[in-house]
Design a protein around this motif. Structure first.
Motif, mmCIF file in Angstrom:
data_model
loop_
_atom_site.group_PDB
_atom_site.id
_atom_site.type_symbol
_atom_site.label_atom_id
_atom_site.label_comp_id
_atom_site.label_asym_id
_atom_site.label_seq_id
_atom_site.Cartn_x
_atom_site.Cartn_y
_atom_site.Cartn_z
ATOM 1 N N ARG A 1 0.786 -1.350 -0.163
ATOM 2 C CA ARG A 1 -0.163 -0.008 -0.306
ATOM 3 C C ARG A 1 0.942 1.299 0.226
ATOM 4 O O ARG A 1 0.575 2.178 -0.762
ATOM 5 N N ALA A 2 2.012 1.288 0.800
ATOM 6 C CA ALA A 2 2.906 2.318 0.778
ATOM 7 C C ALA A 2 3.340 2.554 -0.663
ATOM 8 O O ALA A 2 3.789 3.578 -1.018
ATOM 9 N N LEU A 3 3.936 1.441 -1.307
ATOM 10 C CA LEU A 3 4.513 1.549 -2.592
ATOM 11 C C LEU A 3 3.529 2.110 -3.616
ATOM 12 O O LEU A 3 3.740 3.027 -4.523
ATOM 13 N N GLN A 4 2.375 1.487 -3.617
ATOM 14 C CA GLN A 4 1.169 2.146 -4.471
ATOM 15 C C GLN A 4 0.661 3.893 -4.338
ATOM 16 O O GLN A 4 0.715 4.390 -5.079
ATOM 17 N N GLU A 5 0.878 4.135 -2.888
ATOM 18 C CA GLU A 5 0.689 5.441 -2.554
ATOM 19 C C GLU A 5 1.783 6.338 -2.980
ATOM 20 O O GLU A 5 1.658 7.570 -3.557
ATOM 21 N N PHE A 6 3.075 5.736 -3.050
ATOM 22 C CA PHE A 6 4.059 6.624 -3.496
ATOM 23 C C PHE A 6 4.112 6.692 -4.968
ATOM 24 O O PHE A 6 4.305 7.778 -5.592
ATOM 25 N N ILE A 7 3.654 5.731 -5.733
ATOM 26 C CA ILE A 7 3.399 5.735 -7.193
ATOM 27 C C ILE A 7 2.528 6.755 -7.505
ATOM 28 O O ILE A 7 2.495 7.475 -8.456
ATOM 29 N N ASP A 8 1.302 6.714 -6.618
ATOM 30 C CA ASP A 8 0.173 7.551 -7.159
ATOM 31 C C ASP A 8 0.605 8.985 -6.829
ATOM 32 O O ASP A 8 0.337 9.946 -7.526
ATOM 33 N N SER A 9 1.358 9.423 -5.678
ATOM 34 C CA SER A 9 1.666 10.810 -5.489
ATOM 35 C C SER A 9 2.906 11.213 -6.499
ATOM 36 O O SER A 9 2.721 12.480 -6.763
ATOM 37 N N LYS A 10 3.370 10.231 -7.267
ATOM 38 C CA LYS A 10 4.487 10.804 -8.449
ATOM 39 C C LYS A 10 3.742 10.711 -9.575
ATOM 40 O O LYS A 10 4.405 11.205 -10.531
#
Length: 93
Positions: free
Chosen positions: A81-90
């Motif tokens: 989930r943290a990886l997905q949120e990081f991708i979404d934020s970029k």
């Protein structure tokens, strides 16, 4: 009773291994399991960046991590989930 538990665990492990063998080399980032975590190396491959970049993002707090306390060196794991949120934020929408 312990034999039943051991048998059940072995069955689950076999099923998980069979599922993993059927997947492509880089798994999807879809949160199929909120417990799934990626190593620094796997996250770097998935993001197509260097491991140093992922480690820098962990150190600056952009990527939360879970630390495995095994062996002589800390091993970082990044929750899916943290990886997905990081991708979404970029991602530019």
């Amino acid at each position: 009773m312990e034999d039943n538990i051991t048998a059940a665990i072995r069955k689950l492990v076999r099923e998980e291994v069979a599922t993993l063998l059927k997947q492509p080399k880089l798994p999807s980032v879809e949160p199929e399991s909120p417990l799934r975590q990626y190593s620094v190396k796997s996250a770097a491959r998935l993001l197509d960046v260097s491991e140093d970049y992922v480690l820098a993002r962990i150190k600056d707090g952009s990527l939360p991590r879970v630390v495995d306390l095994g062996g002589s060196r800390a091993k970082y794991r990044i929750p899916i989930r943290a990886l997905q949120e990081f991708i979404d934020s970029k991602t530019i929408h």
